[in-house]
Design a protein around this motif. Structure first.
Motif, mmCIF file in Angstrom:
data_model
loop_
_atom_site.group_PDB
_atom_site.id
_atom_site.type_symbol
_atom_site.label_atom_id
_atom_site.label_comp_id
_atom_site.label_asym_id
_atom_site.label_seq_id
_atom_site.Cartn_x
_atom_site.Cartn_y
_atom_site.Cartn_z
ATOM 1 N N ILE A 178 0.778 -1.168 -0.229
ATOM 2 C CA ILE A 178 -0.491 0.293 -0.200
ATOM 3 C C ILE A 178 0.819 1.510 -0.128
ATOM 4 O O ILE A 178 0.665 1.796 -0.503
ATOM 5 N N LEU A 179 2.041 1.432 0.826
ATOM 6 C CA LEU A 179 2.478 2.498 0.738
ATOM 7 C C LEU A 179 3.852 2.676 0.063
ATOM 8 O O LEU A 179 3.083 3.997 -1.038
ATOM 9 N N PHE A 180 4.374 1.639 -0.843
ATOM 10 C CA PHE A 180 4.644 1.232 -2.067
ATOM 11 C C PHE A 180 3.592 2.816 -3.493
ATOM 12 O O PHE A 180 4.044 3.182 -4.288
ATOM 13 N N SER A 181 3.075 1.771 -3.756
ATOM 14 C CA SER A 181 2.061 1.304 -4.755
ATOM 15 C C SER A 181 1.531 3.032 -4.632
ATOM 16 O O SER A 181 0.952 4.100 -5.583
ATOM 17 N N LEU B 171 7.570 1.732 -8.230
ATOM 18 C CA LEU B 171 6.852 0.588 -8.954
ATOM 19 C C LEU B 171 7.096 -0.686 -8.866
ATOM 20 O O LEU B 171 7.000 -1.030 -8.819
ATOM 21 N N GLY B 172 8.822 -0.489 -9.056
ATOM 22 C CA GLY B 172 10.265 -1.625 -8.745
ATOM 23 C C GLY B 172 9.436 -2.544 -7.677
ATOM 24 O O GLY B 172 9.520 -3.663 -7.323
ATOM 25 N N LEU B 173 9.369 -1.746 -6.708
ATOM 26 C CA LEU B 173 9.573 -1.306 -5.420
ATOM 27 C C LEU B 173 7.845 -2.048 -4.646
ATOM 28 O O LEU B 173 7.853 -3.492 -4.431
ATOM 29 N N THR B 174 7.497 -2.098 -5.796
ATOM 30 C CA THR B 174 5.938 -2.309 -5.505
ATOM 31 C C THR B 174 5.693 -3.962 -6.439
ATOM 32 O O THR B 174 4.962 -4.915 -5.920
#
Length: 77
Positions: free
Chosen positions: A7-10, A36-39
């Motif tokens: 949720i945080l990365f998004s 986006l990559g981390l998501t």
């Protein structure tokens, strides 16, 4: 824990994308790709926990490609 990171990365990704879209200022686009990559990484780990290996590996591959793009962008600037 993975749900919170997802949720945080998004939220960070959508915020940076919205900023670039509304202001036409794309200097933060590299950071948007990073988050986006981390998501995608978190989503891949969640798929591995669900025993869905094919989707997990594809998401990890997308994460790797986006990190390659981010590193190339940081090196060129």
């Amino acid at each position: 824990m993975l749900n919170i990171l997802h949720i945080l990365f998004s939220i960070i990704t959508v915020t940076l994308a919205g900023y670039g879209l509304f202001t036409a200022d794309f200097r933060f686009q590299v950071y948007m790709i990073l988050f986006l990559g981390l998501t995608m990484l978190v989503m891949g780990l969640k798929e591995f926990n669900r025993n869905n290996k094919v989707s997990g590996w594809m998401l990890i591959f997308v994460f790797g490609f986006s990190m390659f793009v981010v590193i190339q962008s940081f090196v060129n600037y």
